[in-house]
Design a protein around this motif. Structure first.
Motif, PDB file in Angstrom:
ATOM      1  N   THR A  71       0.923  -1.354  -0.137  1.00  0.00           N
ATOM      2  CA  THR A  71      -0.016   0.032   0.103  1.00  0.00           C
ATOM      3  C   THR A  71       0.950   1.273  -0.077  1.00  0.00           C
ATOM      4  N   VAL A  72       1.837   1.235   0.885  1.00  0.00           N
ATOM      5  CA  VAL A  72       2.622   2.681   0.862  1.00  0.00           C
ATOM      6  C   VAL A  72       3.967   2.376   0.292  1.00  0.00           C
ATOM      7  N   SER A 432      -2.635  -1.421 -10.321  1.00  0.00           N
ATOM      8  CA  SER A 432      -3.062  -1.535  -8.773  1.00  0.00           C
ATOM      9  C   SER A 432      -1.682  -1.085  -8.205  1.00  0.00           C
ATOM     10  N   PRO A 433      -0.988   0.219  -8.291  1.00  0.00           N
ATOM     11  CA  PRO A 433       0.195   0.584  -8.044  1.00  0.00           C
ATOM     12  C   PRO A 433       0.115   0.821  -6.347  1.00  0.00           C
ATOM     13  N   PRO A 434       1.474   1.041  -5.707  1.00  0.00           N
ATOM     14  CA  PRO A 434       1.255   1.575  -4.231  1.00  0.00           C
ATOM     15  C   PRO A 434       0.328   2.877  -4.276  1.00  0.00           C
ATOM     16  N   LEU A 435      -0.214   3.160  -3.156  1.00  0.00           N
ATOM     17  CA  LEU A 435      -0.982   4.424  -3.034  1.00  0.00           C
ATOM     18  C   LEU A 435      -0.050   5.692  -3.087  1.00  0.00           C
ATOM     19  N   ILE A 436       1.181   5.728  -2.804  1.00  0.00           N
ATOM     20  CA  ILE A 436       2.142   6.633  -2.711  1.00  0.00           C
ATOM     21  C   ILE A 436       2.298   7.262  -4.273  1.00  0.00           C
ATOM     22  N   LEU A 437       1.846   6.611  -5.261  1.00  0.00           N
ATOM     23  CA  LEU A 437       2.034   6.969  -6.673  1.00  0.00           C
ATOM     24  C   LEU A 437       1.969   8.316  -6.907  1.00  0.00           C
ATOM     25  N   THR A 438       2.860   9.490  -7.152  1.00  0.00           N
ATOM     26  CA  THR A 438       2.510  10.603  -7.569  1.00  0.00           C
ATOM     27  C   THR A 438       1.973  10.668  -9.246  1.00  0.00           C
ATOM     28  N   LEU A 439       1.524  11.832  -9.564  1.00  0.00           N
ATOM     29  CA  LEU A 439       1.260  12.418 -10.870  1.00  0.00           C
ATOM     30  C   LEU A 439       2.387  12.189 -11.620  1.00  0.00           C
ATOM     31  N   ASP A 440       3.676  12.565 -11.353  1.00  0.00           N
ATOM     32  CA  ASP A 440       4.700  12.659 -12.292  1.00  0.00           C
ATOM     33  C   ASP A 440       5.085  10.992 -12.677  1.00  0.00           C
ATOM     34  N   GLU A 441       5.099  10.082 -11.722  1.00  0.00           N
ATOM     35  CA  GLU A 441       5.131   8.657 -11.806  1.00  0.00           C
ATOM     36  C   GLU A 441       4.035   8.089 -12.697  1.00  0.00           C
ATOM     37  N   ALA A 442       2.701   8.555 -12.356  1.00  0.00           N
ATOM     38  CA  ALA A 442       1.667   7.983 -13.422  1.00  0.00           C
ATOM     39  C   ALA A 442       2.016   8.495 -14.701  1.00  0.00           C
ATOM     40  N   LYS A 443       2.321   9.634 -14.855  1.00  0.00           N
ATOM     41  CA  LYS A 443       2.667   9.914 -16.362  1.00  0.00           C
ATOM     42  C   LYS A 443       3.789   9.188 -16.868  1.00  0.00           C
ATOM     43  N   VAL A 444       4.828   8.697 -16.063  1.00  0.00           N
ATOM     44  CA  VAL A 444       5.848   7.898 -16.632  1.00  0.00           C
ATOM     45  C   VAL A 444       5.203   6.398 -17.087  1.00  0.00           C
ATOM     46  N   GLY A 445       4.325   6.008 -16.193  1.00  0.00           N
ATOM     47  CA  GLY A 445       3.624   4.766 -16.581  1.00  0.00           C
ATOM     48  C   GLY A 445       2.972   4.670 -17.777  1.00  0.00           C
ATOM     49  N   LEU A 446       2.114   5.914 -18.083  1.00  0.00           N
ATOM     50  CA  LEU A 446       1.205   6.296 -19.148  1.00  0.00           C
ATOM     51  C   LEU A 446       2.075   6.465 -20.406  1.00  0.00           C
ATOM     52  N   LYS A 447       3.018   6.941 -20.252  1.00  0.00           N
ATOM     53  CA  LYS A 447       4.113   6.963 -21.515  1.00  0.00           C
ATOM     54  C   LYS A 447       4.646   5.498 -21.858  1.00  0.00           C
ATOM     55  N   ILE A 448       4.885   4.885 -20.876  1.00  0.00           N
ATOM     56  CA  ILE A 448       5.335   3.329 -21.215  1.00  0.00           C
ATOM     57  C   ILE A 448       4.193   2.925 -22.119  1.00  0.00           C
ATOM     58  N   MET A 449       2.973   2.854 -21.521  1.00  0.00           N
ATOM     59  CA  MET A 449       1.654   2.075 -22.110  1.00  0.00           C
ATOM     60  C   MET A 449       1.389   2.724 -23.496  1.00  0.00           C
ATOM     61  N   ARG A 450       1.497   4.004 -23.397  1.00  0.00           N
ATOM     62  CA  ARG A 450       1.246   4.843 -24.876  1.00  0.00           C
ATOM     63  C   ARG A 450       2.213   4.269 -25.893  1.00  0.00           C
TER      64      ARG A 450
END
Length: 457
Positions: A71-72, A432-450
């Protein structure tokens, strides 16, 4: 001039798996159970936040959190401190025999999230989600004096015998292990993307309940049903959110026949959807209270512990009728208390707002918005659904049918690009990432998916 820190990105130093990972995987295959799946060639060495580094030095962004467990994130200082302090006091004195303040405090804090005025609850602690489910079934049968349990297709409740019988997601879990627990019936889960009984997304919940009423009239006497167990948001079956109003109507049908309602929050609970429990997401549409709740996975950010919470009026079994040697271990309880600190905002994680529940809601909303926009660009992305950081991506073929082969290919390509993820359902990737995921880290994941999706257009 201030230089802003650069957002961290995956760092791959070797091919996957690297030489050290390959050697350990070979040893693992020679001595561990043949039942382990091992879908990805990754051998973790250490983690930090939402990042995991393997034994070859390859660092990956974690979008699955050990199946919604960490979770953290990894080695969070508040969790490490709580574990260290409790381990320095004592690591085990069986909870079945001796009360212990860490578990007492944990029960008090968990129950505050389910109790209503004048309706006290109680807690039983175990080690795993399956153990919590087993306890819930035993309690339901004992309290009602009835034997039958209703579950749903697509559900996952565990792999011990009782929990396995309730599980309805994959035949491989049951093949060769029968006979199962007697007195269990499965009905479809109301999936708005693939509505059962030729219904519509809006009315699939009513169609499921009509089917259940038909069973009550023909083959399943409702006065012999002890409980209905359901995931308020289904996990293993595909990260599915039921239509609004379904849970309230199900509650009404259970009340009509004296049937207990069990909510399995093992995967969807502990702040993952932006509320402590996923069923609380439906409060504004007519809230519903269960009789029993099962918890595990994210309770202690990686330490093994589970809980079965039940109304005090339901928890009527006598002393000694159920127990657990290790359940409610004080070190795990300390980690769970520290996890609650961060979920509730008693302790704040830098950059994650007032609480990790708030962060899950905010970052999850951003991910859902961006991923739904991708649906218009990528026809094979058939559905994007979820709440908070409980998100499912369903992949389809040209005819709109589940495309598990494409899902597996995309998942492996994401992994090769440094994004840890996990499948579920027939053709779904869960986020279902850890709940400490930041917006910037979320953008990194989205970039990989795209980038992966672009290669398949």
């Amino acid at each position: 001039m201030t230089t802003l820190p650069q957002t961290r990105r995956p760092e791959l130093k070797t091919s996957l798996p690297g030489p050290r990972s390959t050697e350990i995987m070979a040893r693992d295959a020679a001595c561990l159970s043949t039942s382990y799946v091992r879908p990805y060639a990754f051998v973790p060495d250490h983690g930090n936040g939402v990042w995991l580094t393997d034994v070859d030095g390859n660092t990956m962004l974690d979008f699955f959190a050990g199946i919604a467990v960490t979770t953290v994130g990894y080695n969070h200082p508040h969790i490490v401190q709580a574990i260290t302090e409790q381990a320095g006091k004592f690591m085990h004195v069986c909870l079945s025999d001796y009360p212990q303040e860490p578990t007492t405090l944990l029960a008090e804090r968990l129950l505050k999230h389910v109790e209503l005025p004048g309706q006290p609850w109680r807690a039983f602690f175990g080690n795993s989600g399956a153990e919590a489910v087993e306890a819930a079934v035993k309690l339901a049968r004992h309290h009602t004096g009835r034997s039958h349990i209703i579950s749903t297709l697509g559900s996952f409740h565990g792999r011990t015998y009782g929990a396995l019988t309730l599980t309805g997601s994959k035949t491989k879990y049951k093949r060769g292990f029968g006979p199962m627990l007697p007195g269990v019936t499965h009905i479809p889960y109301p999936n708005p993307f693939r509505p059962p009984f030729n219904s519509t997304p809006e009315h699939c919940g009513d169609a499921v309940l009509d089917h259940l009423k038909m069973l009550f009239q023909t083959v399943l006497p409702p006065d012999e049903v002890a409980a209905f167990i359901i995931e308020p948001m289904q996990g293993e079956g595909g990260y599915i959110v039921p239509p609004m109003g379904f849970l309230k109507k199900l509650r009404g049908l259970c009340d009509q026949h004296g049937i207990l309602l069990i909510f399995d929050e093992v995967q969807s609970g502990m702040g993952r959807t932006g509320r402590m429990f996923s069923f609380q997401q439906f409060e504004e549409y007519g809230g519903v209270q269960p009789d029993i709740v099962t918890l595990a996975k994210g309770m202690a950010s990686g330490m093994p512990i589970s809980a079965m919470l039940a109304r005090e009026s339901v928890m009527t079994w006598p002393k000694g009728s159920h127990g657990s040697t290790f359940g409610g271990n004080p070190v795990s309880a300390a980690a769970a208390l520290a996890t609650l600190d961060l979920l509730e905002g008693v302790v704040r994680h830098p950059g994650c707002g007032d609480s990790l529940m708030d962060n899950a809601a905010k970052v999850g909303k951003y991910l859902l918005t961006e991923l739904k926009a991708m649906q218009h660009e990528f026809p094979f992305l058939g559905d994007v659904r979820g709440q908070g950081l409980f998100i499912g991506l369903e992949f389809v073929d040209a005819k709109g049918q589940p495309d598990g082969r494409l899902r597996d290919q995309l998942s492996q390509e994401m992994f090769s690009a440094g994004l840890l993820n996990l499948d579920c359902g027939e053709s779904v990737i869960r986020i279902s990432p850890p709940l400490i995921l930041t917006l910037d880290e979320a953008k990194v994941g989205l970039k990989i998916m795209r980038e992966v999706f672009d290669r398949h257009t």
